[in-house]
Design an enzyme around this catalytic site. Structure first.
Site, PDB file in Angstrom:
ATOM      1  N   ALA A 248       0.805  -1.233   0.000  1.00 26.81           N
ATOM      2  CA  ALA A 248       0.000   0.000   0.000  1.00 26.81           C
ATOM      3  C   ALA A 248       0.835   1.279   0.000  1.00 26.81           C
ATOM      4  CB  ALA A 248      -1.011   0.042   1.147  1.00 26.81           C
ATOM      5  N   ALA A 249       2.166   1.160  -0.125  1.00 27.25           N
ATOM      6  CA  ALA A 249       2.981   2.379  -0.196  1.00 27.25           C
ATOM      7  C   ALA A 249       2.603   3.186  -1.446  1.00 27.25           C
ATOM      8  CB  ALA A 249       4.460   2.026  -0.213  1.00 27.25           C
ATOM      9  N   GLY A 250       2.484   2.483  -2.574  1.00 23.66           N
ATOM     10  CA  GLY A 250       2.087   3.175  -3.809  1.00 23.66           C
ATOM     11  C   GLY A 250       0.684   3.749  -3.696  1.00 23.66           C
ATOM     12  N   ASP A 251      -0.185   3.034  -3.000  1.00 21.57           N
ATOM     13  CA  ASP A 251      -1.570   3.524  -2.858  1.00 21.57           C
ATOM     14  C   ASP A 251      -1.625   4.780  -2.001  1.00 21.57           C
ATOM     15  OD1 ASP A 251      -2.411   1.370  -4.384  1.00 21.57           O
ATOM     16  OD2 ASP A 251      -2.581   0.083  -2.618  1.00 21.57           O
TER      17      ASP A 251
HETATM   18  O1  RIB Z   1      -1.324  -2.071  -3.585  1.00 24.60           O
HETATM   19  C1  RIB Z   1      -1.471  -2.978  -2.537  1.00 24.60           C
HETATM   20  C2  RIB Z   1      -2.742  -3.731  -2.695  1.00 24.60           C
HETATM   21  O2  RIB Z   1      -2.680  -4.468  -3.885  1.00 24.60           O
HETATM   22  C3  RIB Z   1      -2.992  -4.738  -1.609  1.00 24.60           C
HETATM   23  O3  RIB Z   1      -3.730  -4.203  -0.539  1.00 24.60           O
HETATM   24  C4  RIB Z   1      -3.678  -5.872  -2.336  1.00 24.60           C
HETATM   25  O4  RIB Z   1      -4.991  -6.032  -1.950  1.00 24.60           O
HETATM   26  C5  RIB Z   1      -3.569  -5.545  -3.818  1.00 24.60           C
HETATM   27  O5  RIB Z   1      -4.757  -5.125  -4.333  1.00 24.60           O
END
Ligand code: RIB
Length: 305
Positions: A248-251
């Site tokens: 989730a760093a990119g998110d």
């Molecule tokens: O970017 C990370 C996410 O990618 C994770 O939470 C996983 O669910 C995938 O969708």
């Protein structure tokens, strides 16, 4: 405040921690296994909301306990679930591996995310029209994401596309993307070019600008991000931190970028803010549980200035 619409996935992550990833045919002993809510769409939306953005989520859940858990998370974060639909398929799950250096490997089973179809596209039309910025990833069906981007752009809504997981959309879509945020691997998949060095990343980003992308923000992990737009190419340095879990760093980077842009910051300022948000995220375990709040990001930036 300008509205950010995130249209994307929900995924319940099953995360196994181990010192070293197993090779093909190899078995390793792990350290722990845990479930964390995630999914690139949900992560980006919650990241934006925690940073003070006016974020709304559009997506699909199963009618099951994971689906209920996600609705509860949205409620707790103050995010409307009016455009989060339910179907008879299970909520998506992922198998995630995290090694001793915090790097990850992920396999997602799309399930309910792939039930988001034409009916849902029509139902969120008003959301696309009303948003200042629409944020997409590649965890819904490709044809659904494509149509949503085409619609959003036709309404004058700015489009931020995080092209993850790696895929190669048709070339004509690039002209409808205002901000494209690939990592090195995704950048290579999009362009067919090598992205090992900063020079190669710059060349690949320029190739995307030539295809009509408004701005490319290539995320390069701890090194930071390379911005390429009509003003030129610039490397915005990241922060050196000890990574525990990069999931989730990119998110969180994308959620932060969306918030800063929606506040009228320049792209380069927005990337600095997003770098700091990503640096905090990698220091904690899990996807949604690792996403920082605005005060933490501001305190971190102040402490590092
Ligand atoms: O970017 C990370 C996410 O990618 C994770 O939470 C996983 O669910 C995938 O969708």
């Amino acid at each position: 405040m300008a509205r950010i619409a995130v249209i994307g996935s929900f995924v319940m992550d099953n995360v196994a921690r181990m010192q070293k990833f197993p090779a093909a045919g190899e078995t390793v002993s792990g350290e722990s296994i845990a479930r964390f809510p995630g999914g690139k769409g949900a992560n980006q939306c919650v990241a934006a909301a925690r940073l003070g953005g006016d974020a709304i989520m559009c997506g699909m859940l199963g009618r099951d306990s994971d689906g209920e858990a996600f609705r509860e998370i949205l409620r707790a974060e103050g995010i409307s679930d009016e455009y989060v639909f339910s179907c008879d398929l299970p909520t998506a799950v992922a198998q995630v591996q995290v090694d001793g250096s915090g790097q990850n490997r992920i396999c997602v089973i799309p399930s309910a995310n792939y039930a988001f179809g034409q009916r849902e596209i029509e139902r969120i039309d008003g959301v696309l029209k009303g948003a200042e910025l629409a944020v997409f990833q590649f965890e819904l069906r490709p044809e659904v994401t494509r149509e949503l981007i085409v619609r959003a752009k036709s309404y004058g809504t700015k489009v931020l596309l995080n092209p993850a997981p790696a895929a190669k959309p048709e070339r004509e879509l690039f002209g409808r993307v205002d901000y494209l945020t690939p990592n090195e691997r995704e950048l290579s998949a999009l362009t067919g070019l090598p992205t090992e060095t900063e020079e190669e990343v710059t060349a690949a980003a320029k190739a995307l600008l030539a295809c009509g992308v408004g701005a490319v923000v290539a995320t390069l992990g701890a090194r930071g991000a390379l911005v390429a737009d009509k003003h030129g190419c610039e490397m915005i340095a990241g922060y050196a931190v000890k990574a525990v879990d990069t999931v989730a760093a990119g998110d969180s980077f994308n959620g932060a970028l969306a918030v800063a842009l929606s506040e009228g910051r320049t792209l380069r300022e927005a990337v600095r803010f997003a770098n700091a948000t990503g640096a905090l995220t990698v220091q904690r375990a899990g996807a949604i549980p690792s996403l920082p709040r605005r005060e933490e990001v501001e305190a971190f930036i102040a402490a590092r200035s």
